[in-house]
Design an enzyme around this catalytic site. Structure first.
Site, short mmCIF file in Angstrom:
data_model
loop_
_atom_site.label_atom_id
_atom_site.label_comp_id
_atom_site.label_asym_id
_atom_site.label_seq_id
_atom_site.Cartn_x
_atom_site.Cartn_y
_atom_site.Cartn_z
N TYR A 143 0.83 -1.19 0.00
CA TYR A 143 0.00 0.00 0.00
C TYR A 143 0.88 1.26 0.00
O TYR A 143 1.85 1.35 0.74
CB TYR A 143 -0.89 0.04 1.25
CG TYR A 143 -1.89 -1.08 1.33
CD1 TYR A 143 -3.13 -0.98 0.71
CD2 TYR A 143 -1.61 -2.25 2.05
CE1 TYR A 143 -4.06 -2.01 0.79
CE2 TYR A 143 -2.54 -3.28 2.15
CZ TYR A 143 -3.76 -3.15 1.51
OH TYR A 143 -4.68 -4.17 1.60
N LEU A 155 -16.07 -17.95 7.88
CA LEU A 155 -15.20 -19.09 8.17
C LEU A 155 -14.50 -19.62 6.92
O LEU A 155 -14.14 -20.78 6.85
CB LEU A 155 -16.02 -20.20 8.83
CG LEU A 155 -16.76 -19.82 10.12
CD1 LEU A 155 -17.65 -20.95 10.58
CD2 LEU A 155 -15.75 -19.44 11.21
N GLY A 156 -14.30 -18.76 5.93
CA GLY A 156 -13.58 -19.16 4.73
C GLY A 156 -14.32 -20.26 3.98
O GLY A 156 -15.54 -20.21 3.80
N ALA A 179 -13.03 -11.17 -1.32
CA ALA A 179 -14.07 -12.15 -1.02
C ALA A 179 -14.96 -11.68 0.13
O ALA A 179 -16.19 -11.83 0.09
CB ALA A 179 -13.44 -13.50 -0.67
N ASP A 206 -15.62 -8.64 0.96
CA ASP A 206 -16.46 -7.53 0.50
C ASP A 206 -17.65 -8.07 -0.28
O ASP A 206 -18.77 -7.57 -0.15
CB ASP A 206 -15.63 -6.58 -0.36
CG ASP A 206 -14.42 -6.04 0.38
OD1 ASP A 206 -14.50 -5.86 1.60
OD2 ASP A 206 -13.38 -5.82 -0.28
#
Length: 323
Positions: A106, A230-231, A260, A262
């Site tokens: 960033y 939880l992925g 993901a 978002d």
């Protein structure tokens, strides 16, 4: 200014993501796109058929104008955004060495977005919305950004808007102790909280999913909805009246995990706006997250409503959704 369903605010940066998996020092070409948690959610929601207003402060430079035009081109209302010549637009570079090895660099310190101020928020515009979406990134950018987020929360409370909070922990931006304090402060005002498992552990000090949810539920009076991401295992839903694990969707090949969460938030907010059962909203949010990680870029994989319904039921028997 157009009437909106959702209002969100935060920093979007120009994203440079090489098409080849190489160390950045060996990359010679950088395709240009955009990346920012709140604008990702805004774009995700417009693709699902909702109207969204996004506020930020952009540099009065070519990159700021590019972001403004890109988000506006996705159908998001950017009419409340401001430009400044006192700072430049932030930048992001992604370095992907494999599907599992992703580094993000960033260049955002003292960026234009960090100059956002509470007085710049337009309550008459924000109060049109049913939902305020906020993340834990914006208050980390500067003291004035923190004050801007808290002002947005005050406006939402006065106007009986639903507040959706996605922590989006970024410890590169601030100290852990300060982040935890601010996250828990915002959570106490929020109606829907969307932490990842690690963020829930960070906020509560608990390790087990159910204990995290119970702790977040008790942070303030009033009904809260806690949805812990939880992925690949899906998500855990906890309200006053229900608790359940909701299975995720299998992903054959993860291409880019960024964005993901978002997409997940967009799925949840869309379900709330459509007044759907929360279990259905979480299932759709899980599916959106699975679709997003299968595509390069922050917004490129965000689906339309028709695309997500086909993904969830490839045999074509999915029920009609409210439009």
């Amino acid at each position: 200014m157009s009437k909106i369903d959702v209002f969100t605010l935060g920093e979007t940066m120009v994203l440079f993501q090489p098409e080849k998996m190489l160390p950045l020092e060996y990359v010679r070409q950088f395709p240009k796109s955009i990346g920012g948690a709140e604008s990702n959610v805004a774009i995700g929601l417009t693709r699902l058929g909702h109207s969204v207003g996004w506020f930020s402060k952009l540099g009065d430079d070519p990159f700021g104008r590019y972001i403004y035009k890109s988000i506006r081109g996705e159908g998001v209302d950017v009419s409340s955004c401001l430009f400044t010549d006192k700072a430049q637009t932030g930048l992001i570079f992604k370095e992907q060495l494999s599907a599992e090895d992703l580094n993000v660099y960033y260049y955002r310190k003292n960026s234009a977005a960090s100059l956002m101020e509470a007085a710049e928020l337009d309550e008459s515009y924000i109060s049109q919305a049913k939902i305020l979406h906020i993340t834990g990134i914006t208050p980390a950018l500067s003291e004035s950004c923190y004050q801007t987020v808290m002002k947005a929360i005050q406006i939402a409370k006065r106007n009986k808007m639903t507040i959706v909070f996605d922590p989006n922990l970024r410890l590169k931006l601030w100290a852990a102790e300060q982040a935890k304090s601010v996250f828990n402060e915002i959570a106490s005002y929020s109606d829907v909280i969307l932490p990842g498992l690690d963020e829930g552990q960070f906020m509560t000090g608990m390790t087990e999913v159910e204990d995290i949810a119970d702790t977040l539920m008790g942070m303030a009076e009033g009904d809260k909805t806690i949805i812990i991401k939880l992925g690949h295992n899906g998500a855990y839903l906890r309200t006053r009246d229900e608790s359940s694990y909701i299975e995720g969707f299998p992903v054959q090949h993860v291409v880019d995990p960024v964005g993901a969460g978002d997409g997940f938030a967009a799925g949840i907010i869309s379900g709330i706006l459509r007044k759907e059962p929360l279990s259905l909203a979480v299932r759709r949010a899980n599916a959106i997250g699975a679709m997003v990680v299968s595509v390069n870029g922050d917004v490129e994989g965000l689906p339309t409503l028709q695309a997500i319904e086909r993904f969830m039921d490839p045999r074509g028997t999915a029920r009609d959704v409210k439009r």
